[in-house]
Design an enzyme around this catalytic site. Structure first.
Site, PDB file in Angstrom:
ATOM      1  N   CYS A  90      21.762  29.714 -18.685  1.00 41.98           N
ATOM      2  CA  CYS A  90      20.565  29.831 -17.836  1.00 41.98           C
ATOM      3  C   CYS A  90      20.983  30.155 -16.407  1.00 41.98           C
ATOM      4  CB  CYS A  90      19.781  28.519 -17.826  1.00 41.98           C
ATOM      5  SG  CYS A  90      19.301  27.907 -19.441  1.00 41.98           S
ATOM      6  N   CYS A 106      -3.970  14.021 -30.720  1.00 40.79           N
ATOM      7  CA  CYS A 106      -5.381  13.766 -30.443  1.00 40.79           C
ATOM      8  C   CYS A 106      -6.275  14.379 -31.512  1.00 40.79           C
ATOM      9  CB  CYS A 106      -5.768  14.349 -29.084  1.00 40.79           C
ATOM     10  SG  CYS A 106      -5.917  13.110 -27.777  1.00 40.79           S
TER      11      CYS A 106
END
Lengths: 282, 107
Positions: A99, A243
């Site tokens: 990275c 959820c």
């Protein structure tokens, strides 16, 4: 005012049953980490019609859980940040790059988290996970990481941490408008055998008790979040899936267009709250 | 085991005989050996089974950990620092790996 009515209800609950009390923290407490003050309550963005004030999930947690997040040593989410920092400079893939080869210091990622998810150059809505995996497969010649893999969580935690304390500010107009509308539609759509939409709990009933759970507004500013229940860090899509599953519905996959659009809409409901990643929740 | 990271924070003693607060945390799944995977097979136990803290070679605390201890074990305790020196913290993994961390005290 619905808010006053809610407070009145809470007062009755508190007066009526002592057992409710231990689950609740000090709602007026201020989140301060190493002297840095976080915005945990602020005026709702203009697009929110029914909520006057947006509130971080941290406010709804018990005093003990709040305290864990207020100390970076006690916060187990910081272990993942450390892991992400190690991975940042780790060369992987056929291109021989890490990275850091392109992006330099990890601090260069400051502000990224506040704008996620974001419409990419091709007009597609991407989450942070999508951006990371695109870097890995296209630039590094490395294998994509699993959405909920250890490496991915380390990296999203570390990148998000670089924006800690900055206000969430996802874009909802222009190219993002179409995705945002889709996300809003999903937010207000009832799912599952229990026939519940996100709004039924997180807009109509935040601050109330759902059995033992002190319902929050379902904000995303703390993600990725260390949940004590998970004994680990988890992604936004893991939480959204949880959820929806709780409504007894068949849910959407991690990284699906639906959850990505929903992520954008829910994130936009937190525009103005400080990024808390990695936060600690119940 | 790869990816295990210890973290240690110790107060700095200001004089001989000072009592300092020691906090340690290590990232570890603490797999109990009692859980089963999706196919019904037992997931082998892998835990940190022992944690020690020494100061200049003298044992401060020696802890035996059991499978009931949860992920990312955390210890917090007070220690008396008799003279300048070094804390050495050691965690012992079921797979034979040993993780260490140190903290220097000078005053």
């Amino acid at each position: 005012m619905p808010g006053n009515a809610r407070r009145a209800t809470m007062a009755v609950l508190l007066a009526g049953t002592v057992m409710v009390a231990p689950a609740l923290g000090d709602e007026s407490a201020e989140l301060v980490i190493d002297g840095q003050v976080f915005v945990t309550r602020t005026e709702a963005p203009e697009h929110m019609e029914y909520v006057p004030e947006i509130i971080s999930g941290w406010v709804f947690r018990s005093a003990e859980t709040q305290a864990v997040q207020m100390d970076d040593f006690d916060n187990p989410g910081m272990l993942y940040v450390d892991g992400g920092l190690e991975e940042w400079t780790n060369v992987d893939g056929t291109a021989g790059e890490s990275c850091a080869s392109c992006h330099g210091d990890a601090e260069s990622m400051a502000g990224v988290r506040t704008q996620m998810p974001h419409v990419n150059e091709d007009g597609e809505l991407w989450t942070m996970e999508d951006y990371i995996n695109n870097c890995r497969t296209e630039r590094m010649g490395a294998e994509a990481w699993g959405w909920e893999s250890g490496n991915m969580l380390n990296m999203t935690a570390m990148i998000s941490y670089q924006s800690r304390g900055m206000p969430m500010s996802v874009q909802i107009d222009g190219e993002a408008a179409e995705y945002w509308e889709q996300g809003r539609e999903l937010y207000y759509t009832r799912f599952g055998q229990l026939d519940l939409s996100c709004a039924n709990c997180h807009e109509d009933n935040y601050g109330n008790m759902l059995r033992a759970d002190h319902l929050s507004q379902g904000q995303l500013n703390g993600f990725p979040v260390y949940r004590l229940k998970w004994a680990g860090l988890g992604s936004i899509h893991r939480r959204l899936r949880g959820c929806i599953t709780d409504t007894r519905a068949e849910t959407f996959g991690r990284g699906s267009d639906e959850l990505t659009a929903l992520e954008l809409y829910v994130a936009s409901r937190g525009n103005g709250l400080s990024v808390e990643a990695p936060s600690v929740r119940n | 085991m790869e990816g295990v990271r210890p973290r240690v924070r110790v107060d700095s003693a200001t004089e001989a005989g000072a009592v300092v607060e020691v906090k340690t945390l290590i990232s570890h799944p603490m797999e109990s050996g009692l859980r089963r995977d999706g196919d019904g097979n037992l997931i082998p136990r892998q835990i940190i089974n022992r944690f020690t803290a020494e100061y200049n070679g003298e044992m401060v605390i020696d802890v035996t950990l059991e499978p009931a201890i949860s992920t990312n074990p955390y210890f917090e305790f007070d220690a008396t620092v008799p003279e300048p020196g070094t804390f050495t913290f050691t965690w012992y993994d079921d797979d034979g790996d040993v993780y260490t961390s140190t903290n220097d005290q000078s005053f």
